[in-house]
Design a protein around this motif. Structure first.
Motif, PDB file in Angstrom:
ATOM      1  N   THR A 100       0.828  -1.206   0.000  1.00 38.00           N
ATOM      2  CA  THR A 100       0.000   0.000   0.000  1.00 38.00           C
ATOM      3  C   THR A 100       0.863   1.256   0.000  1.00 38.00           C
ATOM      4  OG1 THR A 100      -1.788  -1.158   1.148  1.00 38.00           O
ATOM      5  CG2 THR A 100      -1.816   1.244   1.230  1.00 38.00           C
ATOM      6  N   GLY A 101       1.929   1.237   0.827  1.00 42.17           N
ATOM      7  CA  GLY A 101       2.814   2.401   0.880  1.00 42.17           C
ATOM      8  C   GLY A 101       3.478   2.663  -0.461  1.00 42.17           C
ATOM      9  N   MET A 102       3.946   1.571  -1.116  1.00 42.28           N
ATOM     10  CA  MET A 102       4.571   1.745  -2.435  1.00 42.28           C
ATOM     11  C   MET A 102       3.555   2.230  -3.459  1.00 42.28           C
ATOM     12  SD  MET A 102       7.076  -1.579  -2.684  1.00 42.28           S
ATOM     13  CE  MET A 102       8.259  -1.974  -1.390  1.00 42.28           C
ATOM     14  N   GLY A 103       2.323   1.686  -3.361  1.00 38.57           N
ATOM     15  CA  GLY A 103       1.290   2.060  -4.309  1.00 38.57           C
ATOM     16  C   GLY A 103       0.872   3.511  -4.192  1.00 38.57           C
ATOM     17  N   SER A 169     -14.182   6.317   1.161  1.00 39.05           N
ATOM     18  CA  SER A 169     -13.285   6.759   0.098  1.00 39.05           C
ATOM     19  C   SER A 169     -11.838   6.491   0.457  1.00 39.05           C
ATOM     20  CB  SER A 169     -13.489   8.258  -0.163  1.00 39.05           C
ATOM     21  OG  SER A 169     -14.791   8.510  -0.639  1.00 39.05           O
ATOM     22  N   LYS A 170     -11.487   6.735   1.724  1.00 40.35           N
ATOM     23  CA  LYS A 170     -10.125   6.477   2.188  1.00 40.35           C
ATOM     24  C   LYS A 170      -9.776   4.999   2.015  1.00 40.35           C
ATOM     25  CE  LYS A 170      -6.289   6.629   4.669  1.00 40.35           C
ATOM     26  NZ  LYS A 170      -6.006   5.203   4.726  1.00 40.35           N
ATOM     27  N   LYS A 171     -10.708   4.087   2.398  1.00 41.81           N
ATOM     28  CA  LYS A 171     -10.440   2.662   2.261  1.00 41.81           C
ATOM     29  C   LYS A 171     -10.332   2.257   0.791  1.00 41.81           C
ATOM     30  CE  LYS A 171     -13.884   1.120   4.712  1.00 41.81           C
ATOM     31  NZ  LYS A 171     -14.777   0.146   5.381  1.00 41.81           N
ATOM     32  N   THR A 172     -11.205   2.836  -0.038  1.00 44.93           N
ATOM     33  CA  THR A 172     -11.174   2.495  -1.446  1.00 44.93           C
ATOM     34  C   THR A 172      -9.888   2.981  -2.093  1.00 44.93           C
ATOM     35  OG1 THR A 172     -13.565   2.754  -1.450  1.00 44.93           O
ATOM     36  CG2 THR A 172     -12.502   2.602  -3.588  1.00 44.93           C
ATOM     37  N   TYR A 173      -9.444   4.153  -1.678  1.00 47.94           N
ATOM     38  CA  TYR A 173      -8.171   4.683  -2.182  1.00 47.94           C
ATOM     39  C   TYR A 173      -7.020   3.755  -1.799  1.00 47.94           C
ATOM     40  CZ  TYR A 173      -4.100   7.738  -2.555  1.00 47.94           C
ATOM     41  OH  TYR A 173      -2.882   8.263  -2.844  1.00 47.94           O
ATOM     42  N   ASP A 174      -7.005   3.286  -0.525  1.00 54.49           N
ATOM     43  CA  ASP A 174      -5.966   2.355  -0.088  1.00 54.49           C
ATOM     44  C   ASP A 174      -6.011   1.061  -0.894  1.00 54.49           C
ATOM     45  OD1 ASP A 174      -4.901   4.055   1.713  1.00 54.49           O
ATOM     46  OD2 ASP A 174      -5.749   3.111   3.496  1.00 54.49           O
ATOM     47  N   SER A 175      -7.235   0.606  -1.245  1.00 53.72           N
ATOM     48  CA  SER A 175      -7.360  -0.608  -2.047  1.00 53.72           C
ATOM     49  C   SER A 175      -6.686  -0.431  -3.397  1.00 53.72           C
ATOM     50  CB  SER A 175      -8.837  -0.951  -2.249  1.00 53.72           C
ATOM     51  OG  SER A 175      -9.470  -1.187  -1.025  1.00 53.72           O
ATOM     52  N   PRO A 233       7.118 -18.869  -1.425  1.00 50.72           N
ATOM     53  CA  PRO A 233       5.838 -18.150  -1.456  1.00 50.72           C
ATOM     54  C   PRO A 233       5.964 -16.830  -0.687  1.00 50.72           C
ATOM     55  CG  PRO A 233       5.591 -20.400  -0.612  1.00 50.72           C
ATOM     56  CD  PRO A 233       7.051 -20.078  -0.585  1.00 50.72           C
ATOM     57  N   ILE A 234       5.523 -15.745  -1.320  1.00 46.64           N
ATOM     58  CA  ILE A 234       5.475 -14.447  -0.650  1.00 46.64           C
ATOM     59  C   ILE A 234       4.007 -14.077  -0.488  1.00 46.64           C
ATOM     60  CG2 ILE A 234       6.128 -12.025  -0.741  1.00 46.64           C
ATOM     61  CD1 ILE A 234       8.529 -12.776  -2.408  1.00 46.64           C
ATOM     62  N   ILE A 235       3.545 -14.066   0.747  1.00 43.54           N
ATOM     63  CA  ILE A 235       2.124 -13.912   1.059  1.00 43.54           C
ATOM     64  C   ILE A 235       1.838 -12.481   1.483  1.00 43.54           C
ATOM     65  CG2 ILE A 235       0.260 -14.717   2.570  1.00 43.54           C
ATOM     66  CD1 ILE A 235       1.778 -17.382   2.808  1.00 43.54           C
ATOM     67  N   ASN A 236       0.691 -12.000   1.068  1.00 42.55           N
ATOM     68  CA  ASN A 236       0.210 -10.699   1.547  1.00 42.55           C
ATOM     69  C   ASN A 236      -1.303 -10.723   1.535  1.00 42.55           C
ATOM     70  OD1 ASN A 236       0.139  -8.116   2.509  1.00 42.55           O
ATOM     71  ND2 ASN A 236       1.092  -7.160   0.727  1.00 42.55           N
ATOM     72  N   GLU A 237      -1.908  -9.881   2.328  1.00 42.20           N
ATOM     73  CA  GLU A 237      -3.362  -9.748   2.304  1.00 42.20           C
ATOM     74  C   GLU A 237      -3.761  -9.055   1.004  1.00 42.20           C
ATOM     75  OE1 GLU A 237      -7.107  -7.856   4.821  1.00 42.20           O
ATOM     76  OE2 GLU A 237      -5.050  -7.466   5.461  1.00 42.20           O
ATOM     77  N   ASN A 238      -4.817  -9.531   0.403  1.00 39.81           N
ATOM     78  CA  ASN A 238      -5.305  -8.937  -0.832  1.00 39.81           C
ATOM     79  C   ASN A 238      -6.129  -7.696  -0.510  1.00 39.81           C
ATOM     80  OD1 ASN A 238      -6.131  -8.372  -3.401  1.00 39.81           O
ATOM     81  ND2 ASN A 238      -7.026 -10.391  -3.817  1.00 39.81           N
ATOM     82  N   ASP A 239      -5.442  -6.602  -0.209  1.00 39.76           N
ATOM     83  CA  ASP A 239      -6.123  -5.381   0.204  1.00 39.76           C
ATOM     84  C   ASP A 239      -6.962  -4.781  -0.917  1.00 39.76           C
ATOM     85  OD1 ASP A 239      -5.121  -5.400   2.778  1.00 39.76           O
ATOM     86  OD2 ASP A 239      -3.264  -4.390   2.187  1.00 39.76           O
ATOM     87  N   ALA A 240      -6.661  -5.107  -2.160  1.00 44.65           N
ATOM     88  CA  ALA A 240      -7.475  -4.605  -3.259  1.00 44.65           C
ATOM     89  C   ALA A 240      -8.897  -5.143  -3.167  1.00 44.65           C
ATOM     90  CB  ALA A 240      -6.854  -4.995  -4.601  1.00 44.65           C
ATOM     91  N   VAL A 241      -9.051  -6.288  -2.496  1.00 42.96           N
ATOM     92  CA  VAL A 241     -10.370  -6.893  -2.307  1.00 42.96           C
ATOM     93  C   VAL A 241     -10.920  -6.600  -0.912  1.00 42.96           C
ATOM     94  CG1 VAL A 241     -11.623  -9.080  -2.218  1.00 42.96           C
ATOM     95  CG2 VAL A 241      -9.881  -8.700  -3.971  1.00 42.96           C
ATOM     96  N   SER A 242     -10.068  -6.832   0.111  1.00 45.31           N
ATOM     97  CA  SER A 242     -10.549  -6.646   1.492  1.00 45.31           C
ATOM     98  C   SER A 242     -10.646  -5.182   1.871  1.00 45.31           C
ATOM     99  CB  SER A 242      -9.617  -7.372   2.472  1.00 45.31           C
ATOM    100  OG  SER A 242      -8.309  -6.831   2.401  1.00 45.31           O
ATOM    101  N   ALA A 243      -9.921  -4.311   1.205  1.00 45.90           N
ATOM    102  CA  ALA A 243     -10.045  -2.856   1.334  1.00 45.90           C
ATOM    103  C   ALA A 243      -9.680  -2.335   2.709  1.00 45.90           C
ATOM    104  CB  ALA A 243     -11.465  -2.417   0.968  1.00 45.90           C
ATOM    105  N   ASN A 244      -8.745  -3.050   3.407  1.00 44.94           N
ATOM    106  CA  ASN A 244      -8.388  -2.580   4.753  1.00 44.94           C
ATOM    107  C   ASN A 244      -9.644  -2.228   5.543  1.00 44.94           C
ATOM    108  OD1 ASN A 244      -5.632  -2.734   4.947  1.00 44.94           O
ATOM    109  ND2 ASN A 244      -5.298  -0.822   3.863  1.00 44.94           N
ATOM    110  N   ARG A 245     -10.617  -3.123   5.521  1.00 48.11           N
ATOM    111  CA  ARG A 245     -11.973  -2.764   5.895  1.00 48.11           C
ATOM    112  C   ARG A 245     -12.181  -2.479   7.376  1.00 48.11           C
ATOM    113  NH1 ARG A 245     -14.154  -7.156   8.228  1.00 48.11           N
ATOM    114  NH2 ARG A 245     -13.208  -9.177   7.870  1.00 48.11           N
ATOM    115  N   GLY A 246     -11.174  -2.696   8.191  1.00 50.88           N
ATOM    116  CA  GLY A 246     -11.372  -2.546   9.633  1.00 50.88           C
ATOM    117  C   GLY A 246     -11.783  -3.893  10.180  1.00 50.88           C
ATOM    118  N   TYR A 247     -11.340  -4.217  11.351  1.00 51.27           N
ATOM    119  CA  TYR A 247     -11.554  -5.559  11.862  1.00 51.27           C
ATOM    120  C   TYR A 247     -12.092  -5.526  13.276  1.00 51.27           C
ATOM    121  CZ  TYR A 247      -8.870  -7.053   7.818  1.00 51.27           C
ATOM    122  OH  TYR A 247      -8.428  -7.262   6.553  1.00 51.27           O
ATOM    123  N   THR A 248     -12.681  -6.621  13.670  1.00 52.42           N
ATOM    124  CA  THR A 248     -13.230  -6.760  15.023  1.00 52.42           C
ATOM    125  C   THR A 248     -12.603  -7.970  15.672  1.00 52.42           C
ATOM    126  OG1 THR A 248     -15.046  -8.194  14.315  1.00 52.42           O
ATOM    127  CG2 THR A 248     -15.423  -5.823  14.199  1.00 52.42           C
TER     128      THR A 248
END
Length: 830
Positions: A100-103, A169-175, A233-248
């Motif tokens: 996300t930071g690089m993007g 919008s902030k989450k979508t931008y991060d995605s 294998p280099i694993i990462n969360e697919n933030d483009a889909v999950s959108a850093n949606r916030g978690y509980t």
């Protein structure tokens, strides 16, 4: 036997490496020194070198710099160390943050190329919004309004048909940033690994992949297949889909730290390495003075957490939680290390085939609770602390020297400024009571687990009421007149030659106390008021409470003095060194005040050349004279003396009854009434020889002089006041003695005059023997000695005197001697 025995059987795909994994044998001693440098490695760290499958998680703060640009130096070092592991046949899985930071850089670059002037202003504001939310400040600054932000986001993500709030919008931008950054990040990894002839594959996951059984099976197959053919294998969360949606709390993972822990468990990794921007887990925020790196994190550990990095969603708190989750009982993952990703040798220090003393031991180890590895690591930690005890005297010497330096500065401040420091300490104790009580609860829980004696537990416990009383007492001390520079005597020696005796601090005090965290604020306040430096050594049972209180007081000192006085004026020795070493510091410590058990005080008195102020026993008596006829009032006093705080040194331990109290009078039988009241209050009464013969008690006392420290007391019958006084002198400790008698009885004044003790009372509970109740504000202890101070020792007891001689003109001794003296002594008191 392996110390990494798993309670979960391995999947068939893991069977080929299970025996090698079981070779991660029992875990020796290591000493922390910055990077935990050591000439030998402990068995617990040696065992980690046998790991056959390792998961390495690189956090955003490691992968990228503060501007979101990739750190080629750190990434290059990580890839180089991973390649070394890979070439040795060890399977490596990576979890990498930073996309996300690089993007964001890429999005900003292309966004600016396609924006109008108004949109560019809005975008700059949006970029600031992202940075502020990433730092958890949650502030929004607006230059062009939400409408422009919304319009820009709609253009970026092409979602005009769906309304967006600013937060969405902030989450979508991060995605969108994540999608752009993933490609750039993998290109970078591919470029670095290809130079080492190693291939890598990207695996993007969401939480749903772990919840759906088919997805999970496919994921297992993919990872196992990649590893079997030598691809990392280099694993990462697919933030483009999950959108850093916030978690509980119900979510499986909320950041890449927790996802790494989940992957380590799911893919049966032997070892999880979490790379961060600090050297490991510290006992307090790393940027605080005195912060210590923890080589091993025990399950009962309590640490202070500082601010997280500007980038990424995790922080040290999330890493600790992830590490504990990864190694919890039942997990195939047996160990986790939190290491510095900014240290270019950190991974190598753990995974290289041979230990390199030049590299040393790094990071903080987590191990499965109850495992042999954990037991070995705990043993090594204890051995390390014991080995370090030899240097405690030198460390304490340096602390004492610094305390003396700061105390001399304190003495030069005006009384009003010294008062301000005390008020700041009082306020801080109340303001920080929640954190103090939380630290105290850890000690109480540990005491319960360790089976600590009940009297010690009672002394250990802090409460809201105790903290309020401490604050009130400190303010009382602050309100007292200036104790320094008080003229005790003034004399004219000769015409123009004036001698004065004034009060000054003793210097540096060493207080050694057991299980009494509330002692520290009292002692600290009295030392500050009297201008003394302090060297404190508390008992291990109150370690968390003492450290928390010491930090609060240190912060208050620096704040209240405006930085003129440093926290070094009050030093807390936390090393597990022997008290005997500290007692040798007679060249830098001026007075020792022990507060604790009889054994502790007696030992200190017998093993130091430093003057000791204190008492060894608190065997206090209440004598009920035959003239005391109101059984209700007598019972009230006696019960208070015993039960108000049974473990206190001023609690009644022996009740002496005049034989006349056994006879009935107009108000009833005083002796029986008192004993019934004690038993109703839960007190166990043990009888002396005469009390047993009279049938007052069921159980005999084994000794005539005993400090019970709980709801137990001894009862004995005496013939008269004379015999009561003789008994007290024979079996008492010279602490506090009290008589209960009629107001007009001569026995009361005779008792006050003849009893040889620090405190002697008439018709008052022995519990009044206390610095706060005496109006001293607080006390450093109660002295039963006869020199310097006796009874509750407040500010005055921490002072000594010095002589000042002022001469008008030059005076010499020769002028006052010989057959024809030029000047004459007058010796006139002024």
């Amino acid at each position: 036997m392996s110390c990494f025995m798993s309670e979960i059987p391995p999947r068939p795909a893991d069977a080929k490496r299970q025996q090698a994994s079981n070779d991660l044998g029992d875990t020796s001693h290591f000493v922390e020194n910055g990077n935990i440098m050591s000439s030998t490695q402990p068995e617990s760290r040696k065992a980690l070198r046998n790991a056959r499958r390792i998961l390495i998680k690189a956090g955003t703060s490691v992968v990228a710099n503060d501007e979101g640009r990739p750190s080629l130096t750190r990434l290059g070092a990580i890839c180089e160390q991973v390649a070394e592991i890979h070439r040795r046949g060890i399977e490596v899985i990576m979890v990498s943050s930073g996309a996300t930071g690089m993007g964001k850089r890429l999005m900003r670059k292309h966004g600016r190329m396609n924006m109008t002037m108004a949109q560019m202003a809005s975008f700059g504001d949006l970029h600031r919004l992202g940075e502020e939310e990433g730092a958890n400040t949650r502030r929004v600054r607006s230059l062009s309004g939400d409408e422009l932000k919304k319009k820009f986001f709609d253009q970026v993500v092409n979602s005009n048909e769906r309304p967006h709030t600013l937060h969405n919008s902030k989450k979508t931008y991060d995605s969108a940033c994540a999608a752009a950054g993933q490609f750039e990040m993998m290109n970078l990894y591919n470029a670095l690994f290809s130079q080492m002839e190693i291939s890598a594959a990207q695996v993007l996951l969401t939480e749903g992949d772990f919840r759906d059984e088919d997805h999970l099976n496919n994921l297992h197959y993919s990872v196992e297949r990649l590893l079997s053919v030598g691809i990392i294998p280099i694993i990462n969360e697919n933030d483009a889909v999950s959108a850093n949606r916030g978690y509980t709390e119900g979510d499986l993972f909320s950041d890449n730290d927790s996802m790494a822990a989940l992957c380590a468990r799911s893919f049966s990794c032997d070892l999880l390495i979490l790379l961060t921007d600090v050297k490991g887990v510290f006992d307090r925020p790393p940027d605080e003075a005195g912060a210590k790196l923890l080589p091993f994190y025990s399950q009962t550990q309590s640490v202070g957490i500082g601010e997280k990095s500007k980038l990424g969603r995790g922080g040290m708190a999330s890493k600790i939680a992830a590490a504990q989750t990864a190694v919890e009982p039942g997990s195939p993952c047996r160990a986790c290390l939190v290491l510095s990703g900014t240290d270019l040798d950190s991974i190598r220090s753990v995974t290289s085939k041979e230990f390199d003393p030049a590299v040393g031991l790094k990071g903080t180890l987590f191990a499965t609770p109850g495992s042999a590895l954990e037991k070995q690591a705990l043993k090594e930690m204890e051995d390390s602390q014991s080995a370090g005890s030899g240097s405690v005297s030198e460390a304490a010497r340096q602390m004492a020297t610094s305390a003396r330096d700061q105390a001399r500065k304190l003495q030069t401040l005006p009384h009003s400024e010294r008062q301000a420091i005390l008020y700041a300490v009082a306020d801080a104790l109340e303001a920080q009571k929640e954190s103090l009580l939380a630290a105290n609860k850890i000690d109480l829980d540990n005491a319960e687990k360790d089976g600590t004696a009940l009297p010690l537990v009672r002394r250990l416990k802090l409460t809201d009421a105790k903290l309020a009383t401490l604050s009130s007492g400190i303010r009382q001390i602050a309100d007292q007149p200036d104790p320094l520079g008080v003229v005790k005597a003034k004399r004219e020696l000769a015409d123009g030659l004036i001698l004065s005796q004034i009060t000054v601090p003793i210097g540096v005090l060493m207080i050694i106390f057991e299980s009494r965290p509330d002692s520290m604020p009292q002692i600290s306040a009295l030392a500050l008021a009297s201008g003394n430096g302090l060297l404190l050594k508390g008992g291990k049972e109150a370690a968390h409470s003492n450290e928390a209180i010491h930090k609060v007081i240190g912060d208050a000192i620096e704040k209240g003095s405006g930085g003129k006085i440093k926290r070094d004026i009050i030093a807390l020795v936390t090393s597990r060194g022997q008290v005997a070493d500290m007692l040798k510091l007679d060249d830098v410590v001026d007075l020792v005040i022990p507060r604790g058990s009889n054994a502790l005080v007696s030992y200190i008195k017998a093993n130091t050349r430093i003057p000791v102020l204190g008492h060894a026993d608190g065997v206090c008596h209440v004598y009920v004279d035959e003239s005391a006829e109101d059984s209700a009032l007598v019972s009230k006093l006696v019960v208070d003396a015993k039960t108000d705080y049974p473990s206190a040194c001023n609690a009644m331990e022996t009740l002496l009854l005049h034989k006349g109290t056994l006879s009935a009078n107009s108000a009833g039988n005083v002796a029986m009434s008192v004993l019934m009241s004690l038993r109703a209050a839960g007190v166990k009464c043990l009888g002396g020889p005469r009390a047993m013969k009279a049938g007052l008690c069921d159980n005999a006392a084994k000794e005539m002089k005993c400090e019970y420290g709980d709801l137990t007391c001894m009862v004995e019958i005496v013939e008269n006041t004379e015999e009561a006084i003789d008994w007290i002198h024979k079996y008492g400790s010279g602490h506090t003695e009290s008589i209960v008698c009629a107001e007009d009885s001569d026995a009361g004044e005779e008792f006050l005059k003849r009893v040889d003790a620090a405190c002697v009372f008439k018709n008052a509970s022995t519990r009044f023997a206390d610095g706060f109740r005496f109006g001293l504000g607080a006390e450093v202890g109660i002295s039963t000695g006869r020199i310097h101070a006796r009874g509750p020792v407040g500010v005055e007891g921490l002072l000594t005197v010095k002589w000042q001689l002022r001469s008008s003109g030059i005076n010499t001794v020769a002028e006052y001697g010989g057959d024809n003296p030029q000047k004459y002594y007058t010796h006139k008191d002024l």
